[in-house]
Design a protein around this motif. Structure first.
Motif, PDB file in Angstrom:
ATOM      1  N   ILE A  17      -1.938  -6.290 -13.833  1.00 18.36           N
ATOM      2  CA  ILE A  17      -0.898  -5.274 -13.908  1.00 18.36           C
ATOM      3  C   ILE A  17      -0.342  -5.272 -15.321  1.00 18.36           C
ATOM      4  N   LYS A  21      -0.629   0.445 -16.830  1.00 23.86           N
ATOM      5  CA  LYS A  21      -0.872   0.730 -15.418  1.00 23.86           C
ATOM      6  C   LYS A  21       0.421   1.121 -14.709  1.00 23.86           C
ATOM      7  N   CYS A 143      -2.650  -2.273  -7.776  1.00 30.95           N
ATOM      8  CA  CYS A 143      -1.442  -2.548  -8.558  1.00 30.95           C
ATOM      9  C   CYS A 143      -0.368  -3.213  -7.696  1.00 30.95           C
TER      10      CYS A 143
END
Length: 922
Positions: A17, A21, A143
């Motif tokens: 992450i 992102k 994510c």
């Protein structure tokens, strides 16, 4: 990866992450929840909404670099979409709000709302949202899961990187001075061993089926998500939570010890799949044009990637390719050994996806041998290459590695077809056996073994559905049929009657089959190649073209309500076909041009070369594209003269690198031919010496180049009237061509020997050579060369006396249709002069009765020879014209012809007085 993301047990990170992102997650949230009333941003049209979705899809698959783009790059791409300025402001404001771990936790908790609940779920469904199994849905799930697996230290570093990510765009947006968050505060919290958040429960979103969802999407490798359950278990490991255990500390150590961090990219890598796609793209570009990749700078980039992600051993394979295409033998060999020492070849060179691991697998030694054989072949070591490839065949058979075996057989076929090997006993086993029921103790020649290998490779490629290899094998068979006569494999017993000639129909059939295989690309799911993200990368790059000022001037004012095709649709579309498919399709047209060179059709040579240079230039390698340009320039030199050819050559030199072998060879060819035509033998000899520099000194390597160098040396000696030396060079060349079975080249060498004996006055001995050359021409369907040999045969008969004039005239008229239809300026001029000589030598012909019968061909020949600056033959044409005009009493025309004759004789005797193109720098 760097950046503190999820980590497989064993230290192999699969997803991280990063601030980029998070920004993409914001955009996906806007895209999915655009119909909710509380969203501050509203799209102005449906096409604008769809455009954002296509942009997000490409953004999460792009392989343009191995580092995440900066915020400024992301905003510029959003700006290029058009009409999304408010979305940029919305994105910045939401990123600045994330100033604490609580803000991040709330953000990812709300992010779950963009996913549609699976069937049978009790969750209230207010509207249709993202499909959890779609590409963007899987991205969001990755994510969320990665964030919930982060230890407290990882969250702190993520916030620190987020501040730096936003500050990288200070020129447009500035951070508020009274923000509650201060990046330095989190460095003080790193000593806190408590984990801020544990892994959340995701059963309601079907995360237990991540591996199955990944398998349903061809663009997501199964390894990308198959380890999520392992990650959930690994997140409970105190070594991961507390940062103990070296490489198992959640990816924090690579970030802290990273020497590649800058203010722009933060040293944060993309997902593993995107990095592998980036490396695959660089490998394709490196093969296409190695000159555009500086050896040391690209090597430094790969070393930086190795520091950031030591587990990506494919970067070492790129190091090997970089050294290979820059002709650094020692570095290429060392990097190849390092690559297989570290990865054992398990990263999949053929499928370009990580192969499934097994505790019983020890590596792919056959793949290493295949790469080693390719390396040795590239550097001109045919015997070493053949040893490595033969060993690769044996090991691939033992390990049942059918794909590697098919590619190895294709590599051996390419080696045997391009490099002359006079003795290859035992290449495919015993030289007395074919491995089939037809092996009856008959020793096979080199060409017969090559044919057997080609057919075996074709069968394996067809069985394994290797589309590219199947097309390549059809092209290889077309090359074989072009230059080799197929003979029966049995030396005794009943044989079917057959003509010992090549078959143009077979060549055409193989070329059509190659194109047919490629035209079926995508029709069968088994034939589809894995998408490496090149399409998405190309799509994002083309966004910049939409914002160009020149393009905006072409746009007409349009209403915002327009919902269909616009400038974006027309000017930002990449080619969806993979580059390897386009390369093979183009190679088919390039081989068509070569085949029509043999078969004597100049218009078809020009047409196929133009099709290749026009339609396949983007996917072609620089070597193949330069070869197409060479064919076009050669066509200009033959039909338009050297002035046009050198003008085109200058443009080709500007387009391609000076070190392009094809361009350098073409320049030498044009300089040598023009020097011979002008009578500048000193310059011609200097150019001949440079031909030898381009060819390798290894026996059997660069045979075509060595053959041409010897041919031009013999022609230079012939122009200097050194007949015995020229004949000796040509005779040695014929022996070499016969040894290496270069039968097509033998036809040219025999014709040269006939020319030497014709000019030396030994016409009787020259007849045997020209008849042998005609035999080779008929065997290999060399129509244009056969026409040239026929003219030489007529000239030899004519030199034996006037009694043979009618026979010589009959031979010339027999070849005239081919010469006038496809012959160049020089061949047409030779034929016209020969026609005039035959008429003048015929006792039954009277000049006074039909003077135009000899004056018209001589006048045409003189015009064509002056374009070529061929002084010797032009002087001969004007001399004959002056004699004819004198016999007719046309004195003014006689004087003009005599003056032209004198001018060409003086130019031939004093070639240094003319302007010559320099030969330096070739």
């Amino acid at each position: 990866m760097a950046g503190g993301g999820s980590l497989k047990e064993g230290g192999s990170p699969v997803f991280d992450i990063t601030p980029h992102k998070i920004a993409v997650c914001h955009l996906v949230q806007v895209f999915a929840l655009h119909t909710q009333p509380d969203m501050p941003f509203a799209f102005q049209s449906i096409s604008q909404h769809h455009r954002l979705g296509l942009f997000l899809f490409s953004l999460t698959r792009s392989c343009e670099s191995f580092l995440d783009p900066s915020l400024e790059e992301l905003l510029n791409q959003l700006k290029a979409l058009g009409g999304l300025a408010m979305l940029s402001e919305h994105l910045i404001s939401n990123l600045l709000v994330l100033s604490s771990p609580d803000d991040l936790f709330n953000f990812f908790d709300k992010l779950r709302g963009v996913l549609a609940a699976p069937e049978g779920s009790s969750m209230e469904e207010e509207q249709t949202l993202l499909d959890p199994n779609s590409h963007l849905g899987i991205f969001i799930r990755c994510c969320i899961l990665t964030f919930n697996m982060l230890p407290f230290e990882g969250v702190c570093h993520l916030l620190t990187n987020l501040v730096a990510y936003c500050n990288s765009n200070d020129s447009t947006y500035e951070m508020a001075e009274d923000d509650d968050f201060n990046g330095s505060e989190f460095h003080e919290l790193l000593e806190d061993p408590e984990v801020y958040c544990e892994a959340a429960e995701f059963e309601e979103y079907g995360l237990e089926n991540d591996a199955q969802a990944a398998e349903n999407l061809t663009h997501i490798p199964s390894k990308f998500l198959s380890s999520f359950l392992e990650d959930n278990q690994a997140s409970d490991d105190p070594r991961i939570k507390h940062g103990d255990g070296g490489s198992q500390s959640g990816g924090l150590i690579p970030l802290l010890n990273n020497n590649f961090r800058t203010d722009d990219n933060l040293g944060v890598l993309r997902s593993r799949w995107q990095i592998e796609g980036y490396l695959n793209m660089q490998a394709d570009l490196l093969e296409k044009d190695a000159i555009s990749f500086p050896l040391y700078s690209f090597s430094a980039t790969l070393r930086q990637l190795q520091k950031l992600a030591p587990e990506l051993h494919r970067a070492r394979y790129l190091q090997y390719l970089n050294a290979l295409y820059h002709n650094d033998y020692l570095s290429a060999l060392d990097e190849l050994h390092c690559y297989f020492d570290y990865s054992a070849g398990m990263e999949g060179l053929f499928s370009r996806s990580p192969s499934p691991s097994s505790e019983f697998e020890v590596g792919r030694f056959e793949t290493a041998l295949l790469c080693l054989g390719t390396l040795q072949c590239h550097f001109g070591h045919p015997k070493k290459a053949l040893e490595a490839l033969t060993e690769a065949v044996r090991i691939a058979q033992q390990n049942n590695d059918d794909s590697c075996l098919a590619y190895t057989l294709a590599a051996i076929c390419k080696l045997l077809s391009e490099i002359g090997i006079s003795n290859m006993t035992g290449i495919i086993g015993s030289p007395y056996s074919l491995g089939t029921t037809t092996g009856l103790g008959t020793p096979l020649s080199t060409q017969q073994q090559l044919l057997v290998l080609l057919k075996r490779s074709l069968e394996r490629a067809d069985h394994l559905k290797l589309t590219n290899l199947l097309a390549f094998n059809h092209l290889a068979l077309a090359k074989f049929d072009l230059k080799h006569v197929k003979k029966p494999l049995l030396s005794f017993g009943p044989k079917a009657s057959m003509k010992l000639r090549t078959c143009p129909t077979s060549v055409c059939r193989e070329l059509r089959l190659s194109s047919h295989v490629l035209s079926e690309f995508g029709a069968d799911g088994l034939l589809q190649l894995n998408d490496t993200g090149a399409f998405s990368t190309s799509w994002l790059k083309n966004l910049s073209a939409v914002g160009n000022p020149w393009l905006k001037k072409l746009q007409k004012p349009r209403s915002l309500s327009v919902n269909d095709y616009d400038t974006f649709q027309f000017y930002a579309q990449p080619n969806p076909m993979p580059g390897s498919v386009l390369q093979l399709a183009g190679a088919s047209y390039l081989l068509r041009a070569t085949s029509w060179e043999h078969y004597g059709s100049a218009p078809l040579v020009r047409m196929n070369a133009l099709v290749y240079a026009t339609c396949f230039a983007d996917a072609a390698s620089s070597s193949e594209l330069s070869l197409a340009y060479v064919k076009l320039i050669q066509h200009l030199s033959v039909f338009k003269g050297y002035t046009e050819a050198f003008n085109a050559l200058k443009l080709a030199e500007d387009k391609f690198s000076v070190s392009s072998t094809h361009i350098r060879l073409l320049k030498l060819q044009l300089l040598h031919e023009r020097a011979l035509h002008r009578g500048n033998l000193q310059e011609a000899q200097q150019v001949c010496d440079q031909f030898g520099v381009l060819a390798s000194s290894v026996t059997g390597v660069h045979m075509e180049l060595k053959t041409e160098a010897s041919l031009r040396h013999a022609r230079t000696l012939l122009a200097a009237n050194q007949f015995s030396q020229a004949a000796a060079v040509a005779s040695n060349l014929f022996c070499t061509c016969y040894k290496f079975n270069m039968q097509v080249e033998n036809a040219t060498v025999l014709l040269l020997l006939a020319e030497i004996h014709k000019k030396s006055g030994d016409a009787v001995l020259g007849l045997s050579y020209v008849l042998a050359s005609l035999s080779f021409c008929k065997t290999f369907n060399l129509d244009l060369l056969e026409a040239s040999a026929t003219v030489t045969l007529a000239e030899l008969w004519l030199s034996l006396g006037s009694s043979h004039a009618k026979k010589a005239s009959s031979l010339i008229y027999q070849a005239l249709p081919m010469i006038l239809g496809h012959g160049g300026l020089e061949l047409r001029a030779r034929a016209n002069i020969a026609v005039a000589k035959c008429l003048l030598a015929d006792p039954s012909y009277l000049v006074s009765e039909d003077p135009d019968a000899v004056l018209d061909p001589l006048s045409q020949a003189s015009e064509e020879l002056q374009i070529l600056e061929y002084h010797e033959m032009a002087a001969e044409a004007f001399y004959l014209m002056a004699i004819i005009f004198n016999s007719l009493g046309r004195l003014d025309e006689r004087e003009n012809s005599a003056a032209s004759f004198k001018k060409h004789v003086i130019a031939l005797e004093n070639p240094q007085d003319e302007d010559n193109l320099p030969t330096h720098g070739v």
